[in-house]
Design a protein around this motif. Structure first.
Motif, mmCIF file in Angstrom:
data_model
loop_
_atom_site.group_PDB
_atom_site.id
_atom_site.type_symbol
_atom_site.label_atom_id
_atom_site.label_comp_id
_atom_site.label_asym_id
_atom_site.label_seq_id
_atom_site.Cartn_x
_atom_site.Cartn_y
_atom_site.Cartn_z
ATOM 1 N N HIS A 218 17.016 15.504 10.657
ATOM 2 C CA HIS A 218 16.111 15.639 9.351
ATOM 3 C C HIS A 218 15.948 16.992 9.173
ATOM 4 N N CYS A 219 16.123 17.854 10.327
ATOM 5 C CA CYS A 219 15.828 19.182 10.266
ATOM 6 C C CYS A 219 16.811 19.703 9.080
ATOM 7 N N ILE A 220 18.152 19.302 8.825
ATOM 8 C CA ILE A 220 18.894 20.012 7.830
ATOM 9 C C ILE A 220 18.036 19.872 6.340
ATOM 10 N N SER A 221 17.312 19.012 6.186
ATOM 11 C CA SER A 221 16.541 18.898 4.814
ATOM 12 C C SER A 221 15.160 19.658 5.120
ATOM 13 N N GLN A 222 14.636 19.219 6.259
ATOM 14 C CA GLN A 222 13.138 19.895 6.519
ATOM 15 C C GLN A 222 13.310 21.476 6.648
ATOM 16 N N TRP A 223 14.201 21.684 7.407
ATOM 17 C CA TRP A 223 14.282 23.057 7.888
ATOM 18 C C TRP A 223 15.322 24.038 7.275
ATOM 19 N N GLY A 224 16.265 23.569 6.918
ATOM 20 C CA GLY A 224 17.474 24.012 6.299
ATOM 21 C C GLY A 224 17.255 24.795 4.946
ATOM 22 N N PHE A 225 16.376 24.331 4.211
ATOM 23 C CA PHE A 225 15.929 24.836 2.740
ATOM 24 C C PHE A 225 14.713 25.971 3.034
ATOM 25 N N ASP A 226 13.900 25.723 4.248
ATOM 26 C CA ASP A 226 12.912 26.803 4.314
ATOM 27 C C ASP A 226 13.147 27.921 5.073
ATOM 28 N N PHE A 227 13.623 27.678 6.396
ATOM 29 C CA PHE A 227 13.715 28.856 7.155
ATOM 30 C C PHE A 227 14.979 29.043 8.179
ATOM 31 N N ARG A 228 15.752 27.654 8.038
ATOM 32 C CA ARG A 228 16.770 27.987 8.983
ATOM 33 C C ARG A 228 18.383 27.486 8.011
ATOM 34 N N PRO A 229 18.448 28.437 7.136
ATOM 35 C CA PRO A 229 19.589 27.883 6.282
ATOM 36 C C PRO A 229 21.149 27.393 7.070
ATOM 37 N N ASP A 230 21.035 28.026 8.107
ATOM 38 C CA ASP A 230 22.592 27.890 8.898
ATOM 39 C C ASP A 230 22.554 26.232 8.905
ATOM 40 N N LEU B 290 -5.665 25.180 2.495
ATOM 41 C CA LEU B 290 -4.820 26.144 3.610
ATOM 42 C C LEU B 290 -3.706 25.600 3.759
ATOM 43 N N ALA B 291 -3.436 24.532 3.698
ATOM 44 C CA ALA B 291 -2.046 23.891 4.356
ATOM 45 C C ALA B 291 -0.793 24.242 3.109
ATOM 46 N N LYS B 292 -1.500 24.254 1.824
ATOM 47 C CA LYS B 292 -0.632 24.679 0.718
ATOM 48 C C LYS B 292 -0.348 26.267 0.811
ATOM 49 N N PHE B 293 -1.203 26.992 1.432
ATOM 50 C CA PHE B 293 -1.317 28.481 1.440
ATOM 51 C C PHE B 293 0.112 28.550 2.704
ATOM 52 N N VAL B 294 -0.248 28.106 3.678
ATOM 53 C CA VAL B 294 0.458 28.130 4.926
ATOM 54 C C VAL B 294 2.018 28.060 4.607
ATOM 55 N N GLY B 295 2.160 26.697 3.749
ATOM 56 C CA GLY B 295 3.268 26.315 3.549
ATOM 57 C C GLY B 295 4.296 27.181 2.726
ATOM 58 N N ILE B 296 3.826 28.077 1.757
ATOM 59 C CA ILE B 296 4.452 28.680 1.040
ATOM 60 C C ILE B 296 4.214 30.420 1.029
ATOM 61 N N ASP B 297 3.455 30.664 2.208
ATOM 62 C CA ASP B 297 3.143 32.015 2.473
ATOM 63 C C ASP B 297 4.463 32.722 2.691
ATOM 64 N N ASP B 298 5.337 32.407 3.622
ATOM 65 C CA ASP B 298 6.212 33.193 4.068
ATOM 66 C C ASP B 298 7.768 32.828 3.135
ATOM 67 N N TYR B 299 7.481 32.346 1.640
ATOM 68 C CA TYR B 299 8.655 32.147 0.761
ATOM 69 C C TYR B 299 8.998 33.499 0.041
ATOM 70 N N PRO B 300 10.460 33.724 -0.136
ATOM 71 C CA PRO B 300 10.653 34.887 -1.109
ATOM 72 C C PRO B 300 10.146 34.717 -2.405
ATOM 73 N N VAL B 301 9.893 35.696 -3.039
ATOM 74 C CA VAL B 301 9.413 35.561 -4.650
ATOM 75 C C VAL B 301 10.524 36.344 -5.466
ATOM 76 N N ASP B 302 9.957 36.157 -6.829
ATOM 77 C CA ASP B 302 10.920 36.864 -7.681
ATOM 78 C C ASP B 302 11.292 38.240 -7.598
ATOM 79 N N ALA B 303 10.266 38.890 -6.824
ATOM 80 C CA ALA B 303 10.381 40.637 -6.840
ATOM 81 C C ALA B 303 11.611 40.664 -5.531
ATOM 82 N N HIS B 304 11.533 39.746 -4.721
ATOM 83 C CA HIS B 304 12.457 39.816 -3.320
ATOM 84 C C HIS B 304 14.083 39.625 -4.174
ATOM 85 N N VAL B 305 14.232 38.818 -5.092
ATOM 86 C CA VAL B 305 15.354 38.541 -5.813
ATOM 87 C C VAL B 305 15.932 39.874 -6.368
#
Length: 481
Positions: A138-150, A338-353
């Motif tokens: 399940h980590c392929i889906s739950q982690w792969g897209f989020d923080f371990r794309p390997d 709080l859960a939503k903030f924590v969930g997306i806090d470390d995501y790349p944003v458009d400026a990073h692209v």
């Protein structure tokens, strides 16, 4: 020789648990397999027994160093010497020796990141494997897209035309996650064994509070009065420390556990919990996977889980011995934000692209974004993966969609908080299944009485319950001097 005879010869069991025989037979027939078996149902036997039948190396891709090491240690205890873990615990000399002699091992455990290293790939390509296993798939889906794309690259690396069967193992997965597993591992019409996710011996509670301090006070009162062992999950590393300290002051044998701690400290605390020196662990979701403790009686969520799959995985650490256990979900007003903030806090944003594109246009390495403090290493891994898969505009759309999915997942957990109907039925339905039977004291909405499930705590004042692990080590060392 019959499968039962082989089972008895190598493992000492006379019969298979539900699902094991079906999964093993399909692998022996050369088919790809996805198997969802609840915690404690013997997933590891599904690849270990074929490993003895094929007598060629089995490659097991595993998500966590502690999980990997625990599985290796267990196999060695059962006299299996031809087992190795390729991970960061090895020093350079040990790593070179292990890779050079990889063909001599029967079971090879490896992380997705190590799997992508060129020298490892070259060695694996020169070998004939009998089976490829992706554990905790399940980590392929739950982690792969989020923080371990390997994780998303495993299928690319192992997808040779003449590859052996692939077995994907997990305890829980939605239909979407099953689709991700099949697609990203490039599986060939896999056989799927889906066991019910329901664990009737885990009784589902929930408590609602006006404020977060009121919630903490309830935890302190509840834990000091009721028996463990237990796990308290919270989102904040700081909160694990403060809550464990308050429990210590109340006379409860407990310790904090989070990803920011030294790996050896984490390993020591984990072992203390397993051997019974600690009654409670206050942890972030870094704790649990691979922790083989049979008698966890309570799992308390101080913070709202980020999604239903995490919630199911975490409560599944209770009651592995089949005895009654309690899972309590706590909520105070505003927890979902709080859960939503924590969930997306470390995501790349458009400026990073845009910044990534700018570095490339100047012929500079985009990894400089990390060194210049523009982005975290975790967020960069996600950004880098998608920038090499899609056009920039599509990357921005993908990141936006991922953030939306994160926030929607929190709302699904809130449905469990807000429901007046059976929590168990809703939880099972989320995973695309139907609840067959409700146990007594099923859930909070079905009239659950906590005192029917958990015992009153016995106060034990004994030297063996000393909490300060550093002092315990000092005492042990004095004993050997």
């Amino acid at each position: 020789m019959k499968l039962e005879d082989i089972l008895n010869k190598y493992f000492g069991y006379s019969a298979f648990r539900p699902g094991q025989r079906e999964v093993i037979e399909k692998v022996l027939d050369g088919k790809d397999v996805i198997a969802l078996l609840p915690t404690g149902m013997g997933k590891s036997l599904c690849y270990q027994l074929p490993g003895y039948i094929f007598d060629k190396p089995v490659l097991i891709v595993s998500p966590l160093l502690s999980l990997m090491q625990d599985q290796v240690d267990q196999m060695k205890q059962f006299k299996e010497k031809r087992v190795v873990a390729l991970n960061s615990f090895l020093n350079p000399m040990q790593k070179r020796a292990s890779i050079q002699n990889l063909h001599d091992y029967r079971f090879i455990f490896i992380s997705p990141e190590m799997l992508l290293q060129e020298q490892v790939q070259q060695k694996l390509n020169s070998m004939e494997l009998s089976l490829i296993v992706v554990d905790e798939a399940h980590c392929i889906s739950q982690w792969g897209f989020d923080f371990r794309p390997d994780y998303l690259r495993i299928g690319q690396v192992l997808g040779k035309p003449n590859r052996p069967p692939i077995m994907a193992l997990s305890a829980t997965a939605t239909q979407k996650v099953l689709g991700d597993i099949e697609a990203y591992l490039n599986m060939d019409s896999p056989y799927k064994f889906i066991h019910s996710v329901d664990r009737p011996n885990i009784h589902l509670g929930k408590m609602l509070f006006q404020g977060r301090e009121e919630k903490i006070e309830w935890i302190l009162d509840h834990v000091t009065k009721t028996a463990g062992p237990g796990i308290i999950y919270t989102q904040s590393r700081l909160k694990t420390e403060s809550l464990s300290q308050r429990l210590l002051q109340s006379g409860v044998t407990t310790a904090a556990y989070h990803g920011g701690m030294d790996p050896l400290d984490r390993q020591f605390i984990q072992q203390q919990f397993i051997d019974g020196s600690l009654d409670w662990i206050v942890a972030t979701n870094a704790f649990g996977m691979g922790v083989h403790k049979q008698n966890v009686r309570q799992v308390i969520h101080e913070s709202l889980p980020s999604n239903m799959a995490n919630y199911m995985q975490e409560i599944g650490r209770a009651g592995r011995d089949g005895e009654d256990s309690l899972a309590i979900l706590l909520y105070a007003e505003g927890d979902e934000e709080l859960a939503k903030f924590v969930g997306i806090d470390d995501y790349p944003v458009d400026a990073h692209v845009d910044s990534y594109i700018s570095y490339r246009s100047r012929n500079e390495l985009p990894t400089s974004m990390i060194h210049n403090g523009e982005i975290s290493e975790t967020a960069f891994r996600v950004l880098d993966y998608w920038m090499n898969q899609l056009q920039p505009a599509d990357v921005k759309q993908r990141l936006s969609s991922m953030k939306y999915e994160k926030m929607r997942a929190v709302e699904e957990v809130m449905d469990l908080i807000e429901t007046n109907t059976c929590m168990r039925e809703q939880l099972v339905h989320y995973f695309g299944q139907t609840l067959e039977n409700r146990p007594e004291d099923c859930c909070q909405c079905c009239g659950l009485q906590y005192e029917n499930i958990i015992r009153v705590r016995e106060i034990i004042d004994a030297p063996s319950k000393e909490l300060n692990w550093k002092r315990r080590i000092e005492q042990l060392l004095i004993g050997f001097s």
